[in-house]
Design an enzyme around this catalytic site. Sequence first.
Site, PDB file in Angstrom:
ATOM      1  N   LYS A 122       0.980  -1.198  -0.211  1.00  0.00           N
ATOM      2  CA  LYS A 122       0.101   0.076  -0.049  1.00  0.00           C
ATOM      3  C   LYS A 122       0.862   1.286  -0.032  1.00  0.00           C
ATOM      4  CE  LYS A 122      -4.219  -1.901   1.998  1.00  0.00           C
ATOM      5  NZ  LYS A 122      -4.909  -2.213   3.023  1.00  0.00           N
ATOM      6  N   LYS A 142      -6.124  -9.749 -14.470  1.00  0.00           N
ATOM      7  CA  LYS A 142      -7.075  -9.834 -13.473  1.00  0.00           C
ATOM      8  C   LYS A 142      -7.903  -8.838 -13.032  1.00  0.00           C
ATOM      9  CE  LYS A 142      -7.162 -10.278  -8.598  1.00  0.00           C
ATOM     10  NZ  LYS A 142      -6.878 -10.007  -7.354  1.00  0.00           N
ATOM     11  N   LYS A 166     -10.496  -3.402  -9.199  1.00  0.00           N
ATOM     12  CA  LYS A 166     -10.893  -1.938  -9.360  1.00  0.00           C
ATOM     13  C   LYS A 166      -9.558  -1.042  -9.669  1.00  0.00           C
ATOM     14  CE  LYS A 166     -13.789   1.040  -6.384  1.00  0.00           C
ATOM     15  NZ  LYS A 166     -15.020   1.000  -6.344  1.00  0.00           N
TER      16      LYS A 166
HETATM   17  P1  ADP Z   1     -10.086  -4.945  -6.013  1.00  0.00           P
HETATM   18  O1  ADP Z   1      -8.875  -5.791  -6.606  1.00  0.00           O
HETATM   19  O2  ADP Z   1     -10.971  -4.664  -6.887  1.00  0.00           O
HETATM   20  O3  ADP Z   1      -9.559  -3.684  -5.248  1.00  0.00           O
HETATM   21  P2  ADP Z   1     -10.416  -6.503  -3.383  1.00  0.00           P
HETATM   22  O4  ADP Z   1      -8.858  -6.562  -3.340  1.00  0.00           O
HETATM   23  O5  ADP Z   1     -11.314  -5.233  -2.724  1.00  0.00           O
HETATM   24  O6  ADP Z   1     -10.643  -6.071  -4.845  1.00  0.00           O
HETATM   25  O7  ADP Z   1     -11.191  -7.687  -3.286  1.00  0.00           O
HETATM   26  C1  ADP Z   1     -12.259  -8.049  -2.415  1.00  0.00           C
HETATM   27  C2  ADP Z   1     -12.249  -9.558  -2.597  1.00  0.00           C
HETATM   28  O8  ADP Z   1     -12.487  -9.934  -3.805  1.00  0.00           O
HETATM   29  C3  ADP Z   1     -10.999 -10.349  -2.088  1.00  0.00           C
HETATM   30  O9  ADP Z   1     -11.639 -11.343  -1.340  1.00  0.00           O
HETATM   31  C4  ADP Z   1     -10.478 -10.892  -3.451  1.00  0.00           C
HETATM   32  O10 ADP Z   1      -9.840 -12.277  -3.337  1.00  0.00           O
HETATM   33  C5  ADP Z   1     -11.768 -10.991  -4.398  1.00  0.00           C
HETATM   34  N1  ADP Z   1     -11.229 -10.513  -5.774  1.00  0.00           N
HETATM   35  C6  ADP Z   1     -11.032  -9.330  -6.140  1.00  0.00           C
HETATM   36  N2  ADP Z   1     -10.893  -9.427  -7.471  1.00  0.00           N
HETATM   37  C7  ADP Z   1     -10.870 -10.557  -8.034  1.00  0.00           C
HETATM   38  C8  ADP Z   1     -10.596 -11.235  -9.222  1.00  0.00           C
HETATM   39  N3  ADP Z   1     -10.329 -10.799 -10.460  1.00  0.00           N
HETATM   40  N4  ADP Z   1     -11.054 -12.806  -9.228  1.00  0.00           N
HETATM   41  C9  ADP Z   1     -11.383 -13.312  -8.113  1.00  0.00           C
HETATM   42  N5  ADP Z   1     -11.581 -12.752  -6.932  1.00  0.00           N
HETATM   43  C10 ADP Z   1     -11.236 -11.666  -6.821  1.00  0.00           C
END
Ligand code: ADP
Length: 327
Positions: free
Chosen positions: A112, A193, A196
């Site tokens: 971060k 992948k 957001k």
């Molecule tokens: P982002 O990458 O969009 O910020 P987060 O890190 O907040 O998403 O992820 C929240 C939850 O969703 C976590 O448990 C993560 O493992 C799952 N997750 C996020 N992106 C994916 C993805 N592309 N495929 C599968 N699971 C995901």
Amino acid sequence: MTTILSGIQPSGTPHLGNYFGAIRQHIRLQDDRAEAFYFIADYHALTTSRDPVQLRERVRETAITYLALGLDPERAVLFRQSDVPEVCELTWLLATVTGMGLLERAHSYKDKVAHGVKPSVGLFAYPILMAADILAYDSTQVPVGKDQVQHVEMAQDMAGHFNAAYGDVFVRPELVLPKLDKHAKVPGLDGEKMSKTYGNDLWIFASGKPLKKAIGRIATDSRAPEEPKDPSQLLLFDFLRLFLDSEEIESWSSRVRAGGEGAPGYGHLKQRLIAAIEEFFAPARAKREELLADPAEVDRILARGSERARERACRTRDRALAACGLR
Ligand code: ADP
Ligand code: TRP
């Protein structure tokens, strides 16, 4: 007794990756004859958010998302983290048995900071707050994504250190990783992948024009429909597989593989995907509209959840205070 617990970051517009990678597992686990606690991690969100209006909205939207997608507040306790201030008391108690070295090894903190988040004390102590969340409810199972594994291991360490000093106060939690199935990693519209942070995500509730526009962005190439192609090499099929049954996937695959006159082109496949997404989330979209129109009901659900969660957290807090000589 199995007690499942997980925290959810209030991100505001959860995407397909969040759904297939996390939310769906959470909702399924409520059927497993275990008690389940799910909370919206608004105390944690303060390590990255400085916008009170946005935070309040995102917390509400996150609650509505879970409820719309099938979380049953009778079976699972859904609440706001900050409605249970006892976790802050536990955070302090755990901080006193946590070595600096343990926190200094946290990947997530380093990541971060490398991405420009201000290295506040709160951000550094984030894993202690997370351990307090986990230990406050005597959780036995913590379903999280891969990125959170180290944090759960830290919670195990902290419970161990506290118990070693003061006796058996905390229950040792176990990690539950999502099954490594075809949904373990949902691709983004560009093939990376879905995240957001990469801006390649698709909101779960997207519909109509915005949905069409997003699906239009899924990366393809300029080959003609007639040209035979290997479906396993096509990003579009990774999306179709999330929504269509295997029989229909097989039928589209064989036509794409064969090519020739009348073979489906990318536009065709995208139309099918749009229709499938519209249908798949239609009940959830309707439920979301209902909840948006009845904010008092959402407040009631969160208030009841907090009450149930707090009862448990107070017991743990009392036990911990007594053990270390503060009561
Ligand atoms: P982002 O990458 O969009 O910020 P987060 O890190 O907040 O998403 O992820 C929240 C939850 O969703 C976590 O448990 C993560 O493992 C799952 N997750 C996020 N992106 C994916 C993805 N592309 N495929 C599968 N699971 C995901
Ligand atoms: N840190 C988690 C995340 O970013 C959210 C979270 C906070 C959590 N407290 C928790 C997850 C306790 C599991 C258990 O996704």
